[in-house]
Design a protein around this motif. Structure first.
Motif, mmCIF file in Angstrom:
data_model
loop_
_atom_site.group_PDB
_atom_site.id
_atom_site.type_symbol
_atom_site.label_atom_id
_atom_site.label_comp_id
_atom_site.label_asym_id
_atom_site.label_seq_id
_atom_site.Cartn_x
_atom_site.Cartn_y
_atom_site.Cartn_z
ATOM 1 N N VAL A 1 116.047 49.919 52.405
ATOM 2 C CA VAL A 1 117.116 49.836 51.937
ATOM 3 C C VAL A 1 116.735 50.413 50.947
ATOM 4 N N ALA A 2 115.975 51.214 50.416
ATOM 5 C CA ALA A 2 115.546 52.380 49.262
ATOM 6 C C ALA A 2 116.149 53.375 49.843
ATOM 7 N N GLU A 3 116.589 53.619 50.760
ATOM 8 C CA GLU A 3 116.948 54.630 51.521
ATOM 9 C C GLU A 3 118.878 54.394 50.967
ATOM 10 N N ALA A 4 118.645 53.063 51.795
ATOM 11 C CA ALA A 4 120.285 53.321 51.327
ATOM 12 C C ALA A 4 120.954 52.501 50.170
ATOM 13 N N GLY B 1 126.024 55.311 33.791
ATOM 14 C CA GLY B 1 125.180 53.852 33.535
ATOM 15 C C GLY B 1 124.279 54.459 34.417
ATOM 16 N N LYS B 2 123.085 53.628 34.711
ATOM 17 C CA LYS B 2 122.480 54.480 36.169
ATOM 18 C C LYS B 2 121.934 52.690 36.757
ATOM 19 N N ALA C 1 123.517 55.432 48.133
ATOM 20 C CA ALA C 1 125.358 54.826 47.307
ATOM 21 C C ALA C 1 125.038 54.604 46.294
ATOM 22 N N GLY C 2 124.116 55.726 45.526
ATOM 23 C CA GLY C 2 123.870 55.793 44.048
ATOM 24 C C GLY C 2 122.883 55.334 42.946
ATOM 25 N N ALA C 3 121.863 54.993 43.820
ATOM 26 C CA ALA C 3 121.125 54.313 42.876
ATOM 27 C C ALA C 3 120.079 55.507 42.284
ATOM 28 N N ALA C 4 120.014 55.612 41.308
ATOM 29 C CA ALA C 4 119.521 56.571 40.010
ATOM 30 C C ALA C 4 117.951 56.475 40.425
ATOM 31 N N TRP C 5 117.572 54.843 40.408
ATOM 32 C CA TRP C 5 116.205 55.349 40.315
ATOM 33 C C TRP C 5 115.528 53.894 41.113
#
Ligand code: PLP
Length: 369
Positions: free
Chosen positions: A50-53, A32-33, A57-61
């Protein structure tokens, strides 16, 4: 003179953001993404940091509302899948393709334009939000047409009541979405189905589908504006200023515009150089509180554009002391949720209102999530 103080400062704990992303991702099924929603300058926290962090931490999108927000992320060097949720004009559509961002589609007319410029598409199904989005039959036609040109990326919808205690409408929307998603996934197994916002992600595993789109929770804020800690979320933002001066106001003397505060007895007052232009809502006049040295102190008198005044109890507070509007201080804390309740709004608006004039400082960039 007041070294180490910033006039108006949002300190954003990127370790908290990473913790929240990991925590949300731990709820998802294998594979699950998670799409980290960083629209509105990352809900006021700063979209790029925030996007980099979130990616770390594993956010794919990544998800945003406007094409300029997408372009800002790309200009800062953020790679990876990115989508724009909102409506686009013709020139915005072209810029979305330039930014290598996916877009959402809900009409035949927009599909034709999007096909011309080669945009990757997420069909937006109106399962009951009642704003943008196609009905089921139209959504199916759009998906078939997008797939025929190799441009179908996803099927999406959005909940109207995922944060409310009463779940019947939420379940109705979810069932409608799952019906359509199941049907289309049989024909287009590569298509990603996504409908859950933060509230739905925390509440209902059936809503997780292939991806969740979490905004408010990655900032450690509670989707229902109650208690973020009950879901093991960590608030990322601390909003502060400092005491620029302390005055003693004599009985009968007033402070600020409109003489809203007239001292009845000798009163110590702190002048704090932050105001409604920074996102401290003017309607907190005589209602809001702040933390100074761990003590709760009352905002007194009219909040102006660039300044406000706080009554100091006893010997609390001296020039240079930090003044906390959102955050922790000793065993006291002021949550964005509390400020929102005072204002009759939601935590989303409180953090989005933190203005561009407020400096953002990032901490926790290196520590483990
Ligand atoms: C803003 C937004 C989200 C994130 O919602 P949260 O309640 O902040 O989690 C998800 N999907 C869409 C389409 C959005 O516009």
């Amino acid at each position: 003179m007041l070294a180490g103080r910033e006039r108006a400062l949002a300190t954003v704990d990127l370790g908290a953001v990473r913790h929240n992303v990991v925590r949300l991702a731990s709820l998802l099924p294998p594979g699950g993404k998670l799409c980290a929603v960083v629209k509105a300058n990352g809900y006021g926290h700063g979209a790029v940091a925030v996007a980099e962090a979130a990616q770390a931490a594993g956010a794919a999108w990544l998800g945003v509302a406007t094409v300029d927000e997408a372009a800002e992320l790309r200009a800062a060097g953020l790679a990876g899948p990115l989508m724009i949720f909102g409506a686009l004009t013709g020139s915005e559509l072209q810029n979305a393709v330039t930014a290598d961002a996916d877009v959402s589609v809900w009409s035949e007319r927009f599909l034709i334009e999007a096909q011309k410029v080669g945009a990757r598409l997420h069909v937006k199904f109106n399962s009951g939000m009642g704003r943008l989005g196609a009905d089921a039959a139209t959504a199916e036609r759009l998906a078939v047409a997008a797939a025929a040109s190799g441009r179908l990326a996803g099927l999406m919808s959005h909940f109207a009541t995922a944060d409310e205690a009463e779940t019947s409408y939420f379940n109705l929307q979810l069932d409608r979405f799952l019906d359509l998603a199941t049907k289309l996934k049989q024909r287009f197994p590569e298509m990603i189905a996504h409908t859950a916002n933060s509230a739905a992600t925390l509440r209902e595993p059936r809503a997780h589908c292939d991806m969740v789109r979490t905004g408010i929770a990655i900032y450690g804020l509670a989707p229902a504006n109650d208690d973020p800690f009950k879901d093991d979320l960590r608030p990322a933002m601390r909003l502060s200023s400092y005491i620029a001066d302390v005055r003693v106001v004599r009985p009968g003397e007033s402070v600020g515009y409109g003489r809203r505060f007239i001292a009845e007895r000798e009163t110590r007052v702190a002048i704090v150089p932050i105001g409604y232009a920074d996102g401290i809502a003017r309607s907190l006049t005589d209602r809001g509180t702040v933390l100074i040295g761990g003590h709760r102190c009352a905002i007194k008198g009219t909040i102006s554009m660039d300044q406000l005044t706080v009554e100091l109890p006893g010997a609390v507070g001296k020039p240079g002391d930090e003044v906390v509007f959102i955050g922790l201080g000793n065993d006291q804390r002021i949550l964005a949720e509390e400020v929102a309740q005072l204002l009759g709004t939601i935590n989303y608006e409180v953090v989005c209102d933190v203005g561009p004039r407020v400096a953002r400082r990032y901490v926790g960039a290196e520590s483990a999530a």
